[in-house]
Motif scaffolding. Structure first.
Motif, PDB file in Angstrom:
ATOM      1  N   GLY A 370      -0.148 -13.034  -7.813  1.00  0.00           N
ATOM      2  CA  GLY A 370      -0.539 -12.785  -6.142  1.00  0.00           C
ATOM      3  C   GLY A 370      -1.670 -11.865  -6.373  1.00  0.00           C
ATOM      4  O   GLY A 370      -1.709 -10.888  -6.778  1.00  0.00           O
ATOM      5  N   ALA A 371      -3.459 -11.916  -5.465  1.00  0.00           N
ATOM      6  CA  ALA A 371      -3.941 -10.505  -5.160  1.00  0.00           C
ATOM      7  C   ALA A 371      -3.270  -9.813  -4.298  1.00  0.00           C
ATOM      8  O   ALA A 371      -2.912  -9.745  -3.647  1.00  0.00           O
ATOM      9  N   CYS A 372      -3.303  -8.128  -4.900  1.00  0.00           N
ATOM     10  CA  CYS A 372      -2.984  -7.467  -4.697  1.00  0.00           C
ATOM     11  C   CYS A 372      -3.521  -6.014  -4.121  1.00  0.00           C
ATOM     12  O   CYS A 372      -5.131  -6.548  -4.582  1.00  0.00           O
ATOM     13  N   LEU A 373      -3.135  -5.737  -2.996  1.00  0.00           N
ATOM     14  CA  LEU A 373      -3.995  -4.563  -2.072  1.00  0.00           C
ATOM     15  C   LEU A 373      -3.298  -3.536  -1.810  1.00  0.00           C
ATOM     16  O   LEU A 373      -2.780  -3.222  -1.380  1.00  0.00           O
ATOM     17  N   PHE A 374      -4.006  -2.433  -2.290  1.00  0.00           N
ATOM     18  CA  PHE A 374      -3.694  -1.052  -2.399  1.00  0.00           C
ATOM     19  C   PHE A 374      -4.565  -0.247  -1.027  1.00  0.00           C
ATOM     20  O   PHE A 374      -5.446   0.012  -1.040  1.00  0.00           O
ATOM     21  N   ASP A 375      -4.089   1.196  -0.727  1.00  0.00           N
ATOM     22  CA  ASP A 375      -4.531   1.850   0.068  1.00  0.00           C
ATOM     23  C   ASP A 375      -4.620   3.207   0.172  1.00  0.00           C
ATOM     24  O   ASP A 375      -2.613   3.118  -0.254  1.00  0.00           O
ATOM     25  N   HIS A 376      -4.647   3.857   0.128  1.00  0.00           N
ATOM     26  CA  HIS A 376      -4.625   4.993   0.707  1.00  0.00           C
ATOM     27  C   HIS A 376      -4.097   5.879  -0.966  1.00  0.00           C
ATOM     28  O   HIS A 376      -3.205   6.782  -1.396  1.00  0.00           O
ATOM     29  N   VAL A 377      -5.139   5.233  -1.816  1.00  0.00           N
ATOM     30  CA  VAL A 377      -5.097   5.454  -3.229  1.00  0.00           C
ATOM     31  C   VAL A 377      -5.539   6.778  -3.498  1.00  0.00           C
ATOM     32  O   VAL A 377      -6.429   6.909  -3.139  1.00  0.00           O
ATOM     33  N   LYS A 378      -4.454   8.229  -4.534  1.00  0.00           N
ATOM     34  CA  LYS A 378      -5.149   9.035  -3.897  1.00  0.00           C
ATOM     35  C   LYS A 378      -6.116   9.513  -6.238  1.00  0.00           C
ATOM     36  O   LYS A 378      -5.539   8.717  -7.030  1.00  0.00           O
ATOM     37  N   PRO A 379      -7.122   9.954  -6.576  1.00  0.00           N
ATOM     38  CA  PRO A 379      -6.970  10.103  -7.958  1.00  0.00           C
ATOM     39  C   PRO A 379      -5.399  10.433  -8.794  1.00  0.00           C
ATOM     40  O   PRO A 379      -5.902   9.289  -9.839  1.00  0.00           O
TER      41      PRO A 379
END
Length: 503
Positions: A370-379
């Motif tokens: 399924g579709a996944c969504l990450f937040d607060h990803v760092k470079p």
């Protein structure tokens, strides 16, 4: 069980089936992992037979009038349209993308054929009369000889149509090596090319793996190679091919960012991001896999709206157009993407939506995620540095557009990017200064139309010329300039030792 072979010298063949080195590989339906058939993996000898056929066909094809070559392209376009449903079914059965998506892919390929039909205009040379005393000069574009294309699994119809139609319209002969994961649509389209009138040996298809690729890259009879795939393989193709004297364009991976400004129309931006991130299960080199939100308020609103839209996604068999997203191409690739998701969690990114929890009743053996969504990803996170090539969207948070641009510019890839904004000044600055090859303004997948050319910057492209469009004419031809003088009869001239000029 169906065995998918090769197209050599105008005829279908399995070719290796009597030899001790005969190798077959399963071709599976990613929706169920059912084996659809087996593809024959060409030996070095089989590839060499195809090259010999192309080399034999080249002199006559080179001297065939361009208009006659192009008439075949017109017929091919008609045959592609007439067989569109069958082609799209083959794509979906082997790749998994939804039929509507497959139809969009094929249409882009047809548009490229339509551009190729203008080859007589594009191959016109330049002429200058009296560049010196009774001296005329002109240039012309001549074909290279035998060319080859190595194409990826994710666009099994469109990417081959970037390559061989222009190559043969310019007077070359061609060897196509499609992905062994999705071989059927490329082979069927080549058969349509033969039906349209392409002579035997002008277009050949060999299915295979690294043995076939290495033969193409090292055989001195092949003059040019075009490749689309991952960056490590693109670099290998480029360095190996050029080391053997070939002209090479090798398109590699991507990590495409979208910047979302505070003034953006967020409803439209979210709708665009949904298709760009999750369409084709994220298996596109132009997929948007990172959204960089300028300001925390923008990011918070963006995440909430994405959560709402993700909840409505329909995931299932690509043969059902009611679905938005199908499976990943193989179980091995599914495991790879799942592993990267786990890595993102370990690195400290917030997994807002976990698509690993997806259930597909009746399709439990398929490669579904399924579709996944990450937040607060760092470079510095691996999920930002790596091309995941799956239905994973990462949200990054910054304070300014310049900070977002710096993140994009520092990344090793430079394929595509876009900016969502209502500010024309910001859009102009972004498009002028960002270090990426294809840029969209409120357009999430800025794939150029057929009469422009496709290509990224940095480690997304090895070579100087882009795919299709005007650059394809330059890639598949070499310029020759002729300067001619006919001295007047009976006039004797002395030797001239200074360098010739019009001074």
């Amino acid at each position: 069980m169906k065995v998918i072979g090769h197209l050599i010298n105008g005829a279908l063949t399995h070719n290796d089936d009597s030899g001790a080195g005969f190798r077959l590989q399963d071709v599976t339906n990613p929706s169920t992992n059912e084996v659809l058939g087996k593809v024959s993996l060409a030996s070095k000898a089989t590839v060499e037979e195809a090259i010999a056929a192309a080399e034999t066909a080249y002199p006559a094809w080179r001297n065939t009038p361009t208009a006659k070559r192009v008439r075949i392209m017109y017929r091919l376009r008609d045959l592609l349209e007439q067989n569109a449903d069958k082609i799209c079914e083959l794509i979906t059965l082997e790749h998994g993308k939804v039929l509507n998506d497959a139809m969009g892919e094929l249409q882009r390929g047809i548009e490229n054929i339509e551009y190729v039909c203008s080859a007589p205009e594009m191959l016109k040379g330049e002429h200058s009369k009296n560049v010196g005393p009774a001296i005329d000069s002109w240039s012309e574009f001549q074909p290279l000889g035998v060319c080859a294309g190595i194409t990826p699994f994710n666009f099994p119809a469109m990417v081959p149509l970037w390559m061989w139609p222009m190559a043969i319209a310019c007077g070359n002969t061609f060897i196509l090596k499609p992905s062994e994961r999705t071989p059927s649509s490329a082979l069927f389209i080549a058969e349509l090319g033969i039906e349209a009138g392409i002579p035997a040996g002008v277009l050949n298809v060999v299915n295979g793996d690294k043995e076939a690729v290495d033969t193409i890259l090292t055989d001195k009879r092949i003059q040019a190679v075009s490749f689309v795939g991952s960056t490590p393989i693109a670099e290998y193709v480029y360095t190996t091919g050029t080391a053997h004297g070939k002209r090479v364009q090798a398109f590699g991976g991507a990590k495409n960012h979208a910047i979302v400004m505070p003034d953006a129309d967020l409803d439209n931006a979210v709708a665009a991001l949904m298709g760009a991130a999750y369409g084709s299960c994220g298996e596109r080199c132009m997929a948007i896999s990172v959204a960089v939100a300028v300001g925390n308020d923008t990011a918070d609103t963006l995440v909430e709206k994405l959560k709402e839209q993700i909840a409505t996604l329909k995931v299932g068999d690509g043969m059902d157009n009611q679905n938005d997203m199908g499976p990943l191409v193989t179980s091995a690739h599914l495991e790879k993407v799942q592993g990267l998701i786990a890595t993102g969690v370990e690195e400290g990114a917030k997994l807002v939506i976990d698509g690993r929890n997806l259930r597909t009743p009746g399709l439990e053996q398929g490669n579904y995620l399924g579709a996944c969504l990450f937040d607060h990803v760092k470079p510095e996170m691996i999920i930002h540095s790596s091309e995941i090539f799956g239905p994973v969207l990462c949200i990054m948070r910054v304070e300014t557009m310049q900070e977002a641009m710096d993140i994009i510019d520092r990344h090793e890839y430079g394929n595509g990017t876009c900016l969502f904004t209502r500010d024309g000044e910001a859009a102009r600055y972004f498009s002028d200064n960002i270090k990426v090859g294809m840029v969209g303004i409120n357009v999430p997948l800025p794939v150029p139309v057929a009469h422009h050319s496709f290509g990224g910057w940095k480690r997304s492209l090895f070579g100087d010329l882009h795919a299709y469009g005007p650059d394809s004419v330059r890639f598949y031809t070499k310029r020759k300039t002729i300067t001619q003088r006919w001295p007047a009869s009976g006039v004797r001239e002395g030797a001239q030792f200074s360098f010739p000029s019009n001074g």
